[in-house]
Write a protein that holds these residues in place. Structure first.
Motif, short mmCIF file in Angstrom:
data_model
loop_
_atom_site.label_atom_id
_atom_site.label_comp_id
_atom_site.label_asym_id
_atom_site.label_seq_id
_atom_site.Cartn_x
_atom_site.Cartn_y
_atom_site.Cartn_z
N ALA A 130 0.81 -1.21 0.00
CA ALA A 130 0.00 0.00 0.00
C ALA A 130 0.85 1.26 0.00
CB ALA A 130 -0.94 0.00 1.21
N VAL A 131 1.95 1.24 0.74
CA VAL A 131 2.81 2.43 0.83
C VAL A 131 3.42 2.75 -0.53
CG1 VAL A 131 4.90 3.38 1.86
CG2 VAL A 131 3.30 2.07 3.28
N ALA A 132 3.92 1.72 -1.20
CA ALA A 132 4.53 1.93 -2.51
C ALA A 132 3.48 2.38 -3.53
CB ALA A 132 5.21 0.65 -2.99
N TYR A 133 2.31 1.76 -3.47
CA TYR A 133 1.24 2.14 -4.40
C TYR A 133 0.86 3.60 -4.22
CZ TYR A 133 -3.30 2.41 -6.67
OH TYR A 133 -4.35 2.80 -7.46
N GLU A 134 0.63 4.00 -2.98
CA GLU A 134 0.19 5.38 -2.72
C GLU A 134 1.29 6.38 -3.04
OE1 GLU A 134 -2.72 8.23 -1.24
OE2 GLU A 134 -2.62 6.37 -2.39
N SER A 135 2.54 5.99 -2.79
CA SER A 135 3.66 6.88 -3.11
C SER A 135 3.72 7.14 -4.61
CB SER A 135 4.96 6.27 -2.62
OG SER A 135 6.07 7.06 -3.00
N GLU A 136 3.58 6.07 -5.39
CA GLU A 136 3.62 6.26 -6.84
C GLU A 136 2.41 7.05 -7.32
OE1 GLU A 136 4.54 3.61 -10.73
OE2 GLU A 136 2.73 3.09 -9.62
N ARG A 137 1.24 6.75 -6.77
CA ARG A 137 0.04 7.47 -7.18
C ARG A 137 0.18 8.96 -6.94
NH1 ARG A 137 -4.52 9.82 -5.38
NH2 ARG A 137 -3.91 9.57 -3.21
N LEU A 138 0.67 9.33 -5.76
CA LEU A 138 0.82 10.74 -5.43
C LEU A 138 1.86 11.40 -6.33
CD1 LEU A 138 0.68 10.56 -1.53
CD2 LEU A 138 -1.09 11.44 -3.08
N SER A 139 2.92 10.67 -6.65
CA SER A 139 3.94 11.21 -7.53
C SER A 139 3.39 11.46 -8.93
CB SER A 139 5.13 10.25 -7.59
OG SER A 139 6.09 10.70 -8.52
N LEU A 140 2.64 10.50 -9.46
CA LEU A 140 2.06 10.65 -10.78
C LEU A 140 0.99 11.74 -10.79
CD1 LEU A 140 1.75 6.89 -11.78
CD2 LEU A 140 3.36 8.57 -12.72
N ASP A 141 0.21 11.83 -9.72
CA ASP A 141 -0.80 12.88 -9.63
C ASP A 141 -0.15 14.26 -9.61
OD1 ASP A 141 -2.82 11.07 -9.64
OD2 ASP A 141 -3.35 11.28 -7.52
N ALA A 142 0.95 14.39 -8.87
CA ALA A 142 1.64 15.67 -8.80
C ALA A 142 2.15 16.09 -10.18
CB ALA A 142 2.79 15.60 -7.80
N ALA A 143 2.69 15.12 -10.91
CA ALA A 143 3.18 15.42 -12.25
C ALA A 143 2.04 15.82 -13.17
CB ALA A 143 3.92 14.21 -12.82
N ALA A 144 0.91 15.13 -13.07
CA ALA A 144 -0.24 15.45 -13.90
C ALA A 144 -0.78 16.84 -13.57
CB ALA A 144 -1.33 14.40 -13.72
N MET A 145 -0.83 17.17 -12.29
CA MET A 145 -1.34 18.49 -11.89
C MET A 145 -0.40 19.60 -12.35
SD MET A 145 -2.84 17.60 -8.12
CE MET A 145 -3.23 19.30 -7.75
N GLU A 146 0.89 19.32 -12.32
CA GLU A 146 1.85 20.31 -12.81
C GLU A 146 1.65 20.56 -14.30
OE1 GLU A 146 6.71 20.95 -13.09
OE2 GLU A 146 5.88 19.39 -11.81
#
Length: 352
Positions: free
Chosen positions: A52-68
Motif C-alpha cells: 500500500a505504501v509503494a502504491y500510494e507513493s507512486e500514485r501521489l507522484s504521478l498525480d503531482a506530475a499530472a497536476m503540474e
C-alpha cells in the motif's frame, strides 16, 4: 445563489452528429482488457502482498506530475487568445472557481483545490442528499468518481450493499474496478473507498464485462443548475469513462448522471453553444442544502469520439489505444485522431 464567473464568451455551434462514435455493442470487438499490475503492488492471484505504501507513493507522484502539467496548460490557455483557443473559456471559469473556494475557505483537504475536483465543506451532507434519491435507493450498480468529495458516496454505496464501480486513477493502468461489500469485512469498507483500498480490494474489469450501471456520480468544478452543463477539472476522464461505458452497453441516455458540489459551485455562465459534443451533462445536482433536477436538454455523448481524442491523451491511456487497435483491425478502417492538445503557435507567442 448562482454565481456568474465569466462573461462575453463568444458562441459557436455545438450539437452536430459525429460519425465515429460506436453506439452499438459489437461483441466481437470487446477485448478483455485488464490493468497492468506492477509486481510489487499486486495482491490478487500472484501470492504477493499488496504494498500500500509503494502504491500510494507512486500514485501521489504521478498525480503531482499530472497536476503540474495541467497547471501549465491552464496558464497557457488562460493567457491565449480566446477567439482562437476553444478551451480558454473553460480554464477561466475553473480558475475563478478554485480561487473563490480557497478565498472563502469553502475548500477542504487536499488543498489547494486548484486542478482538482475540489473537496468542499459539507461534502458528506451533499452525499446524504444524494443517498435520499430514488435513483440511488433503487440502484444496484453505482459508478462513482474517485475524488475526495465523493468519498462518502462511495462509502454509502458499499455500506448500502450495492456494487461500486470506480475508475482506476486517471485510467493509467487499466479501466474500472468493481467492489462489493459482500467480499469486504465491515471494518475494511472505509478503506475500500480510498484509492489504495480500490487497488487492494477491487476486482479489475475490462471492456467486455457484462454489467449494467444504474447511476453515475461525477465530480464537478462548476455546474449550471438551469441547464445541467458541467465543467470538470480539465483532463476529460469523466467523458472518456462515460464514452467507454456507453460503448460497453452498460449505460444509455436514461442512466441518471448526478454530481455533488458546494452551493458556491453553481454558476450561470457555462455557455451551451461552446460545449463539446463529448461533454457530459448532469441530470441531478446535490449540494449540502438542496437537490436540483436540471431537466437538461443537452444531448448525452453516444460513445468515444475518436476525432476529438488528442494524440497526447491516447498515448496516456493504454485501454484506449488497445480499443482503437482492435476496432481498426476488425473494421479494416483507420479511426481518426483529434487535434494535439499543444497550443497553436499564435497562442504560444501571445503567452510569452
Amino acid at each position: 445563489m448562482v454565481i456568474r464567473l465569466s462573461s462575453g464568451i463568444a458562441a459557436n455551434p455545438r450539437f452536430q452528429l459525429n460519425p465515429f462514435f460506436n453506439p452499438q455493442k459489437p461483441t466481437s470487438l470487446h477485448a478483455q482488457i485488464v490493468p497492468l499490475r506492477r509486481k510489487n503492488f499486486s495482491k490478487i492471484g500472484d501470492g504477493d502482498a499488496f504494498d500500500a505504501v509503494a502504491y500510494e507513493s507512486e500514485r501521489l507522484s504521478l498525480d503531482a506530475a499530472a497536476m503540474e502539467n495541467m497547471a501549465e496548460t491552464a496558464r497557457k490557455e488562460i493567457e491565449s487568445d480566446q477567439e482562437t483557443d476553444p478551451k480558454a473559456w473553460k480554464w477561466i471559469i475553473r480558475k475563478k472557481m478554485w480561487d473563490l473556494m480557497e478565498a472563502r475557505n469553502y475548500a477542504m483537504n487536499p488543498r489547494p483545490v486548484h486542478h482538482r475536483i475540489p473537496n468542499f465543506v459539507g461534502a458528506p451532507a451533499a452525499a446524504a442528499k444524494l443517498a435520499e434519491l430514488d435513483a440511488f435507493r433503487t440502484a444496484n450498480v453505482v459508478k462513482v468518481n474517485p475524488d475526495s468529495p465523493q468519498k462518502q458516496i462511495r462509502f454509502l454505496t458499499l455500506s448500502g450493499e450495492k456494487k461500486l464501480l470506480t475508475p482506476q486513477p486517471r485510467l493509467r493502468t487499466g479501466f474500472f474496478s468493481v467492489l462489493e461489500s459482500v467480499f469486504l469485512k465491515p471494518d475494511t469498507i472505509r478503506e475500500a473507498c480510498t484509492s489504495v483500498g480500490v487497488a487492494k480490494y477491487g476486482r479489475a474489469i475490462g471492456l467486455d464485462e457484462k454489467i449494467k450501471v444504474d447511476l453515475i456520480v461525477i465530480g464537478s468544478v462548476a455546474v449550471n443548475p438551469q441547464t445541467g452543463a458541467r465543467l470538470g477539472k480539465g483532463e476529460g476522464f469523466a467523458e472518456l469513462e462515460y464514452g467507454m461505458l456507453r460503448y460497453m452497453g452498460a449505460i444509455d441516455d436514461s442512466t441518471p448522471v448526478v454530481t455533488t458540489v458546494h452551493d458556491c459551485q453553481l454558476v450561470d455562465d457555462i455557455p451551451l453553444e461552446k460545449l463539446a459534443i463529448h461533454d457530459v451533462p448532469v441530470d441531478i445536482i446535490c449540494t449540502p442544502t438542496r437537490v436540483i433536477f436540471t431537466n437538461t436538454s443537452i444531448p448525452k455523448p453516444q460513445g468515444i469520439y475518436w476525432d476529438k481524442l488528442s494524440p497526447e491523451k491516447l498515448q496516456q491511456i493504454r485501454i484506449l489505444r488497445e480499443l482503437k487497435r482492435r476496432l481498426e483491425k476488425e473494421t479494416g478502417c483507420k479511426l481518426p485522431t483529434g487535434p494535439s492538445e499543444k497550443l497553436p503557435p499564435t497562442a504560444d507567442r501571445k503567452s510569452r
